[in-house]
Design a protein around this motif. Structure first.
Motif, PDB file in Angstrom:
ATOM      1  N   GLU A 234     -12.985   5.376   4.252  1.00 50.91           N
ATOM      2  CA  GLU A 234     -13.680   5.496   5.535  1.00 50.91           C
ATOM      3  C   GLU A 234     -15.029   4.774   5.515  1.00 50.91           C
ATOM      4  O   GLU A 234     -15.361   4.017   6.417  1.00 50.91           O
ATOM      5  CB  GLU A 234     -13.885   6.986   5.835  1.00 50.91           C
ATOM      6  CG  GLU A 234     -14.473   7.281   7.184  1.00 50.91           C
ATOM      7  CD  GLU A 234     -13.462   7.255   8.316  1.00 50.91           C
ATOM      8  OE1 GLU A 234     -13.903   7.068   9.456  1.00 50.91           O
ATOM      9  OE2 GLU A 234     -12.258   7.413   8.076  1.00 50.91           O
ATOM     10  N   LYS A 235     -15.807   4.996   4.461  1.00 46.10           N
ATOM     11  CA  LYS A 235     -17.181   4.470   4.384  1.00 46.10           C
ATOM     12  C   LYS A 235     -17.231   3.037   3.860  1.00 46.10           C
ATOM     13  O   LYS A 235     -18.007   2.225   4.365  1.00 46.10           O
ATOM     14  CB  LYS A 235     -17.999   5.406   3.474  1.00 46.10           C
ATOM     15  CG  LYS A 235     -19.392   4.903   3.103  1.00 46.10           C
ATOM     16  CD  LYS A 235     -20.181   5.892   2.257  1.00 46.10           C
ATOM     17  CE  LYS A 235     -19.531   6.324   0.984  1.00 46.10           C
ATOM     18  NZ  LYS A 235     -19.664   5.426  -0.156  1.00 46.10           N
ATOM     19  N   ASP A 236     -16.407   2.725   2.850  1.00 47.73           N
ATOM     20  CA  ASP A 236     -16.583   1.462   2.132  1.00 47.73           C
ATOM     21  C   ASP A 236     -15.585   0.364   2.477  1.00 47.73           C
ATOM     22  O   ASP A 236     -15.890  -0.809   2.280  1.00 47.73           O
ATOM     23  CB  ASP A 236     -16.535   1.731   0.622  1.00 47.73           C
ATOM     24  CG  ASP A 236     -17.658   2.655   0.192  1.00 47.73           C
ATOM     25  OD1 ASP A 236     -18.826   2.305   0.427  1.00 47.73           O
ATOM     26  OD2 ASP A 236     -17.360   3.739  -0.348  1.00 47.73           O
TER      27      ASP A 236
END
Length: 123
Positions: A48-50
């Motif tokens: 999700e973040k990276d």
């Protein structure tokens, strides 16, 4: 005419996805179109973040992965089915599209991923 044996190395990739401190993926492409990837995801890495931002923010990972886990523990969730699977060293795996994932614990995850010519992708 027979082709010779082809070898490639991940330390001289054709392409690289750099996720800064979260890790990265080195990509090699063989003459017949097969693709090999060496993925390293550091502790704290999440799809999700990276990785999601690098793919244009899809709802889930749109790629099919076939691979082998060398180290660490990767938790993969099939979003629609809400099925969670832990991938750890020694696991040979196949993950269909429609998932997300994260590194569990304090050990980096290291994977080797394979893609045939018709499914070659950047992850």
């Amino acid at each position: 005419m027979t082709m010779g044996i082809e070898t490639r190395r991940f330390d001289a990739p054709d392409d690289r996805i750099d996720m800064k401190d979260a890790g990265g993926i080195s990509i090699v492409k063989m003459a017949h179109g097969n693709t090999g990837m060496h993925a390293i995801f550091e502790p704290g890495w999440t799809w999700e973040k990276d990785e999601k931002p690098l793919l244009g923010f899809p709802d889930s990972c749109p790629m099919h992965h076939t691979g082998y886990c060398i180290s660490g523990k990767l938790i993969v969730r099939m979003i629609e089915a809400d099925q969670v699977t832990s991938i750890s060293p020694g696991d040979f795996f196949e993950i269909p599209p429609g998932h997300d994932a994260y590194v569990e614990g304090s050990e980096r995850v290291e994977l080797i991923l394979f893609a045939p010519p018709e499914h070659s992708h950047t992850n």
